[in-house]
Scaffold this active site. Structure first.
Site, short mmCIF file in Angstrom:
data_model
loop_
_atom_site.label_atom_id
_atom_site.label_comp_id
_atom_site.label_asym_id
_atom_site.label_seq_id
_atom_site.Cartn_x
_atom_site.Cartn_y
_atom_site.Cartn_z
N GLU A 226 10.03 -55.08 18.49
CA GLU A 226 10.68 -54.77 19.78
C GLU A 226 11.73 -55.82 20.13
OE1 GLU A 226 6.99 -54.40 21.89
OE2 GLU A 226 6.57 -52.54 20.79
N HIS B 129 8.79 -59.93 16.78
CA HIS B 129 8.22 -58.59 16.94
C HIS B 129 9.34 -57.56 16.80
CE1 HIS B 129 6.25 -55.11 18.67
NE2 HIS B 129 5.11 -55.72 18.42
N GLU C 94 3.71 -54.92 10.59
CA GLU C 94 3.69 -53.85 11.59
C GLU C 94 4.74 -52.80 11.22
OE1 GLU C 94 1.84 -55.41 15.51
OE2 GLU C 94 4.01 -55.58 15.66
N ASN D 288 -1.77 -58.16 21.73
CA ASN D 288 -0.40 -58.33 22.24
C ASN D 288 -0.29 -57.46 23.49
OD1 ASN D 288 2.31 -58.41 22.79
ND2 ASN D 288 2.97 -57.47 20.87
N GLY E 36 2.66 -47.92 18.68
CA GLY E 36 2.62 -47.14 19.92
C GLY E 36 2.75 -45.64 19.71
N LYS F 144 2.07 -57.25 25.55
CA LYS F 144 3.47 -56.83 25.82
C LYS F 144 3.80 -57.02 27.30
CE LYS F 144 3.28 -53.95 21.72
NZ LYS F 144 3.78 -52.80 20.98
N SER G 20 -0.99 -49.09 16.05
CA SER G 20 -2.01 -48.11 16.43
C SER G 20 -3.40 -48.44 15.88
CB SER G 20 -1.60 -46.69 16.04
OG SER G 20 -0.40 -46.33 16.72
N GLY H 259 -1.76 -53.69 20.11
CA GLY H 259 -1.00 -53.48 21.35
C GLY H 259 -1.83 -52.70 22.35
P1 13P Z 1 0.12 -50.57 19.25
O1 13P Z 1 -1.25 -51.10 18.89
O2 13P Z 1 0.21 -50.13 20.68
O3 13P Z 1 0.60 -49.54 18.27
O4 13P Z 1 1.13 -51.83 19.15
C1 13P Z 1 1.14 -52.58 18.00
C2 13P Z 1 1.97 -53.78 18.24
O5 13P Z 1 3.18 -53.68 18.40
C3 13P Z 1 1.30 -55.08 18.33
O6 13P Z 1 2.21 -56.12 18.32
#
Ligand code: 13P
Length: 259
Positions: free
Chosen positions: A101, A99, A171, A13, A177, A15, A217, A238
Protein backbone atom coordinates in the site's frame (compact mmCIF):
# COMPACT_ATOMS: atom_id res chain seq x y z
CA UNK A 1 6.31 -25.35 10.52
CA UNK A 2 9.91 -24.41 10.08
CA UNK A 3 12.24 -27.22 10.98
CA UNK A 4 15.03 -24.87 12.04
CA UNK A 5 15.19 -22.66 15.10
CA UNK A 6 12.95 -19.98 13.65
CA UNK A 7 10.21 -19.12 16.11
CA UNK A 8 6.93 -18.45 14.28
CA UNK A 9 5.94 -14.78 14.27
CA UNK A 10 2.30 -13.68 14.09
CA UNK A 11 2.10 -9.96 13.35
CA UNK A 12 -1.08 -7.87 13.18
CA UNK A 13 -1.05 -4.92 10.79
CA UNK A 14 -3.93 -2.72 11.94
CA UNK A 15 -3.41 -0.31 9.00
CA UNK A 16 -5.34 2.99 9.29
CA UNK A 17 -7.94 1.67 11.74
CA UNK A 18 -8.94 2.29 15.38
CA UNK A 19 -8.47 5.39 17.53
CA UNK A 20 -6.24 5.10 20.58
CA UNK A 21 -9.11 4.07 22.92
CA UNK A 22 -10.24 1.34 20.52
CA UNK A 23 -6.66 0.25 19.94
CA UNK A 24 -6.05 -0.01 23.70
CA UNK A 25 -9.15 -2.15 24.08
CA UNK A 26 -8.07 -4.53 21.31
CA UNK A 27 -4.54 -4.70 22.77
CA UNK A 28 -6.00 -5.57 26.20
CA UNK A 29 -8.01 -8.45 24.74
CA UNK A 30 -4.98 -9.82 22.90
CA UNK A 31 -2.79 -9.52 26.01
CA UNK A 32 -5.47 -11.32 28.06
CA UNK A 33 -5.75 -14.17 25.60
CA UNK A 34 -2.18 -14.81 24.42
CA UNK A 35 0.02 -12.40 26.38
CA UNK A 36 1.85 -14.95 28.50
CA UNK A 37 2.61 -17.75 26.02
CA UNK A 38 6.23 -18.02 24.89
CA UNK A 39 6.11 -20.57 22.04
CA UNK A 40 5.28 -18.05 19.33
CA UNK A 41 6.40 -14.43 18.81
CA UNK A 42 3.42 -12.08 18.52
CA UNK A 43 3.41 -8.43 17.57
CA UNK A 44 0.74 -5.83 16.91
CA UNK A 45 1.23 -2.77 14.73
CA UNK A 46 -1.22 0.06 15.48
CA UNK A 47 -1.21 3.52 13.91
CA UNK A 48 1.38 6.06 15.10
CA UNK A 49 -1.27 7.88 17.16
CA UNK A 50 -2.02 4.72 19.14
CA UNK A 51 1.55 3.51 19.68
CA UNK A 52 2.06 5.15 23.06
CA UNK A 53 -1.27 3.94 24.48
CA UNK A 54 -0.78 0.40 23.16
CA UNK A 55 2.82 0.38 24.38
CA UNK A 56 1.54 0.82 27.94
CA UNK A 57 -0.93 -2.07 27.50
CA UNK A 58 1.63 -4.59 26.20
CA UNK A 59 4.63 -3.57 28.31
CA UNK A 60 4.30 -6.39 30.87
CA UNK A 61 3.35 -9.08 28.35
CA UNK A 62 5.01 -11.13 25.63
CA UNK A 63 3.21 -9.14 22.94
CA UNK A 64 5.66 -7.07 20.90
CA UNK A 65 4.89 -3.65 19.49
CA UNK A 66 5.41 -2.69 15.85
CA UNK A 67 5.01 0.44 13.74
CA UNK A 68 3.70 0.52 10.18
CA UNK A 69 6.35 2.81 8.68
CA UNK A 70 9.31 5.03 9.57
CA UNK A 71 11.69 7.55 8.01
CA UNK A 72 15.33 6.60 7.47
CA UNK A 73 16.82 9.76 9.01
CA UNK A 74 17.10 10.19 12.79
CA UNK A 75 15.66 13.72 12.94
CA UNK A 76 15.38 16.89 10.92
CA UNK A 77 13.16 18.85 8.55
CA UNK A 78 10.93 16.00 7.34
CA UNK A 79 7.43 17.24 8.11
CA UNK A 80 5.01 14.49 9.03
CA UNK A 81 7.65 11.79 9.42
CA UNK A 82 8.71 9.59 12.36
CA UNK A 83 12.21 8.22 13.02
CA UNK A 84 13.44 4.87 14.30
CA UNK A 85 14.72 6.56 17.47
CA UNK A 86 11.26 7.97 18.21
CA UNK A 87 9.79 4.51 17.82
CA UNK A 88 12.41 2.98 20.11
CA UNK A 89 11.52 5.55 22.75
CA UNK A 90 8.00 4.03 22.82
CA UNK A 91 9.45 0.49 23.13
CA UNK A 92 8.60 -0.40 19.56
CA UNK A 93 10.60 -3.42 18.40
CA UNK A 94 9.25 -4.16 14.89
CA UNK A 95 8.56 -1.90 11.92
CA UNK A 96 6.73 -2.78 8.69
CA UNK A 97 8.66 -1.47 5.69
CA UNK A 98 7.65 -1.20 2.04
CA UNK A 99 4.10 -2.49 2.41
CA UNK A 100 2.48 -2.72 -1.05
CA UNK A 101 0.00 0.00 0.00
CA UNK A 102 2.94 2.35 0.62
CA UNK A 103 4.64 1.32 -2.62
CA UNK A 104 1.38 1.82 -4.51
CA UNK A 105 -0.19 4.94 -2.92
CA UNK A 106 2.95 6.73 -1.68
CA UNK A 107 5.40 5.82 -4.44
CA UNK A 108 7.88 4.01 -2.19
CA UNK A 109 10.48 2.34 -4.38
CA UNK A 110 13.13 -0.31 -3.76
CA UNK A 111 15.75 2.32 -2.98
CA UNK A 112 13.65 3.97 -0.25
CA UNK A 113 12.74 0.55 1.16
CA UNK A 114 16.47 -0.21 1.30
CA UNK A 115 17.30 3.03 3.16
CA UNK A 116 14.56 2.38 5.70
CA UNK A 117 15.58 -1.27 6.17
CA UNK A 118 19.18 -0.30 6.89
CA UNK A 119 18.12 2.49 9.28
CA UNK A 120 15.77 0.13 11.14
CA UNK A 121 18.47 -2.52 11.56
CA UNK A 122 20.98 0.07 12.76
CA UNK A 123 18.46 1.26 15.36
CA UNK A 124 18.01 -2.36 16.56
CA UNK A 125 14.45 -2.54 15.25
CA UNK A 126 13.26 -5.66 13.44
CA UNK A 127 12.16 -4.59 9.96
CA UNK A 128 9.30 -6.57 8.40
CA UNK A 129 10.15 -5.95 4.76
CA UNK A 130 7.19 -6.53 2.45
CA UNK A 131 7.54 -7.87 -1.07
CA UNK A 132 5.01 -9.36 -3.49
CA UNK A 133 3.73 -9.36 -7.04
CA UNK A 134 0.53 -7.94 -8.51
CA UNK A 135 -1.90 -10.19 -10.38
CA UNK A 136 -0.76 -8.68 -13.66
CA UNK A 137 2.86 -9.46 -12.87
CA UNK A 138 1.99 -13.03 -11.86
CA UNK A 139 -0.16 -13.64 -14.95
CA UNK A 140 2.53 -12.32 -17.26
CA UNK A 141 5.19 -14.64 -15.86
CA UNK A 142 7.10 -11.96 -13.93
CA UNK A 143 6.62 -13.35 -10.40
CA UNK A 144 10.23 -14.46 -9.90
CA UNK A 145 11.80 -11.38 -11.48
CA UNK A 146 9.65 -9.03 -9.35
CA UNK A 147 10.45 -10.89 -6.12
CA UNK A 148 14.13 -10.98 -7.07
CA UNK A 149 14.25 -7.23 -7.80
CA UNK A 150 12.36 -6.26 -4.63
CA UNK A 151 14.39 -8.51 -2.33
CA UNK A 152 17.78 -7.63 -3.77
CA UNK A 153 16.83 -3.93 -3.75
CA UNK A 154 15.67 -4.00 -0.14
CA UNK A 155 18.74 -5.83 1.13
CA UNK A 156 21.49 -3.94 -0.67
CA UNK A 157 24.31 -3.43 1.87
CA UNK A 158 22.54 -5.39 4.64
CA UNK A 159 25.01 -7.46 6.67
CA UNK A 160 24.40 -11.20 7.23
CA UNK A 161 25.03 -10.41 10.92
CA UNK A 162 21.58 -8.84 11.00
CA UNK A 163 19.81 -11.98 9.73
CA UNK A 164 18.08 -12.92 12.98
CA UNK A 165 16.68 -9.39 13.25
CA UNK A 166 15.38 -9.40 9.69
CA UNK A 167 11.84 -10.44 8.72
CA UNK A 168 10.57 -10.69 5.13
CA UNK A 169 6.83 -10.70 4.45
CA UNK A 170 5.66 -12.23 1.18
CA UNK A 171 2.37 -10.54 0.44
CA UNK A 172 0.98 -11.24 -3.03
CA UNK A 173 -0.81 -7.96 -3.77
CA UNK A 174 -3.80 -9.78 -5.30
CA UNK A 175 -4.41 -11.59 -1.99
CA UNK A 176 -4.46 -8.49 0.24
CA UNK A 177 -7.92 -7.62 1.54
CA UNK A 178 -9.55 -9.62 -1.26
CA UNK A 179 -10.38 -12.85 0.53
CA UNK A 180 -8.22 -14.64 -2.08
CA UNK A 181 -5.36 -16.54 -0.47
CA UNK A 182 -2.43 -18.21 -2.16
CA UNK A 183 -2.77 -21.97 -1.69
CA UNK A 184 -0.33 -23.28 0.94
CA UNK A 185 1.61 -25.02 -1.86
CA UNK A 186 1.80 -21.87 -4.03
CA UNK A 187 2.88 -19.77 -1.05
CA UNK A 188 5.49 -22.36 -0.04
CA UNK A 189 6.95 -22.41 -3.51
CA UNK A 190 7.47 -18.62 -3.43
CA UNK A 191 8.80 -18.77 0.15
CA UNK A 192 11.32 -21.41 -0.78
CA UNK A 193 12.36 -19.27 -3.79
CA UNK A 194 12.81 -16.32 -1.38
CA UNK A 195 14.92 -18.52 0.92
CA UNK A 196 17.15 -19.43 -2.03
CA UNK A 197 17.54 -15.75 -2.99
CA UNK A 198 18.36 -14.91 0.64
CA UNK A 199 21.02 -17.57 0.54
CA UNK A 200 22.52 -15.99 -2.60
CA UNK A 201 22.43 -12.52 -1.01
CA UNK A 202 23.37 -13.23 2.62
CA UNK A 203 24.83 -16.75 2.58
CA UNK A 204 23.07 -19.96 3.57
CA UNK A 205 23.63 -19.71 7.32
CA UNK A 206 22.13 -16.22 7.51
CA UNK A 207 19.31 -17.16 5.11
CA UNK A 208 18.20 -19.92 7.45
CA UNK A 209 17.82 -17.41 10.29
CA UNK A 210 15.55 -14.97 8.42
CA UNK A 211 11.84 -15.32 9.10
CA UNK A 212 9.61 -15.23 6.02
CA UNK A 213 5.97 -14.39 6.82
CA UNK A 214 2.99 -14.90 4.53
CA UNK A 215 0.42 -12.10 4.26
CA UNK A 216 -2.80 -11.84 2.27
CA UNK A 217 -6.20 -12.85 3.61
CA UNK A 218 -4.73 -15.08 6.34
CA UNK A 219 -7.51 -16.03 8.75
CA UNK A 220 -8.32 -18.70 11.34
CA UNK A 221 -9.69 -21.02 8.62
CA UNK A 222 -6.50 -21.13 6.53
CA UNK A 223 -3.76 -20.28 9.05
CA UNK A 224 -2.80 -23.79 10.07
CA UNK A 225 -2.37 -25.04 6.50
CA UNK A 226 -0.22 -22.04 5.60
CA UNK A 227 1.85 -22.02 8.80
CA UNK A 228 2.61 -25.73 8.52
CA UNK A 229 4.66 -25.16 5.34
CA UNK A 230 8.41 -25.54 5.75
CA UNK A 231 9.41 -22.01 4.75
CA UNK A 232 6.41 -20.13 6.13
CA UNK A 233 7.60 -18.74 9.45
CA UNK A 234 4.52 -16.79 10.43
CA UNK A 235 1.88 -14.42 9.16
CA UNK A 236 1.34 -10.70 8.59
CA UNK A 237 -2.36 -10.29 9.14
CA UNK A 238 -4.51 -7.33 8.16
CA UNK A 239 -8.31 -7.65 8.41
CA UNK A 240 -8.36 -10.63 10.79
CA UNK A 241 -5.98 -8.86 13.19
CA UNK A 242 -8.68 -6.28 14.03
CA UNK A 243 -10.78 -8.90 15.81
CA UNK A 244 -9.22 -10.23 19.00
CA UNK A 245 -10.77 -13.66 18.63
CA UNK A 246 -9.70 -14.15 15.00
CA UNK A 247 -6.17 -12.93 15.67
CA UNK A 248 -5.65 -15.02 18.80
CA UNK A 249 -7.04 -18.10 17.13
CA UNK A 250 -4.33 -17.68 14.43
CA UNK A 251 -1.79 -17.38 17.28
CA UNK A 252 -3.27 -20.60 18.76
CA UNK A 253 -2.74 -22.41 15.44
CA UNK A 254 0.89 -21.27 15.48
CA UNK A 255 1.30 -22.45 19.08
CA UNK A 256 -0.14 -25.85 18.17
CA UNK A 257 2.37 -26.21 15.33
CA UNK A 258 5.25 -25.12 17.57
CA UNK A 259 4.72 -27.47 20.48
P1 13P B 1 -5.37 -8.80 4.81
O1 13P B 1 -5.05 -9.83 5.87
O2 13P B 1 -6.52 -7.91 5.19
O3 13P B 1 -5.52 -9.41 3.45
O4 13P B 1 -4.10 -7.81 4.74
C1 13P B 1 -2.84 -8.36 4.59
C2 13P B 1 -1.85 -7.28 4.77
O5 13P B 1 -1.75 -6.37 3.96
C3 13P B 1 -1.02 -7.31 5.98
O6 13P B 1 0.02 -6.39 5.90
Amino acid sequence: MSTLARKLLIAGNWKMNLNSAEASELADSIVNQVGTQMEVAVCICPTFTSLEAVSKRVVDSNIGLGAQNMHFENSGAFTGEISAEMLRHLFVSYVIIGHSERRDYFNEDDNLVNQKTIAALEASLKPIVCIGETLNERDSGQLESVIHRQLEGALLGVSPNHADQLVIAYEPVWAIGTGKTATPEDAESVHSFIRKLLSDILGIEAANKVRILYGGSMKPENAEALLSQKNIDGGLIGGASLKAHAFTSIVDSAIKLSS
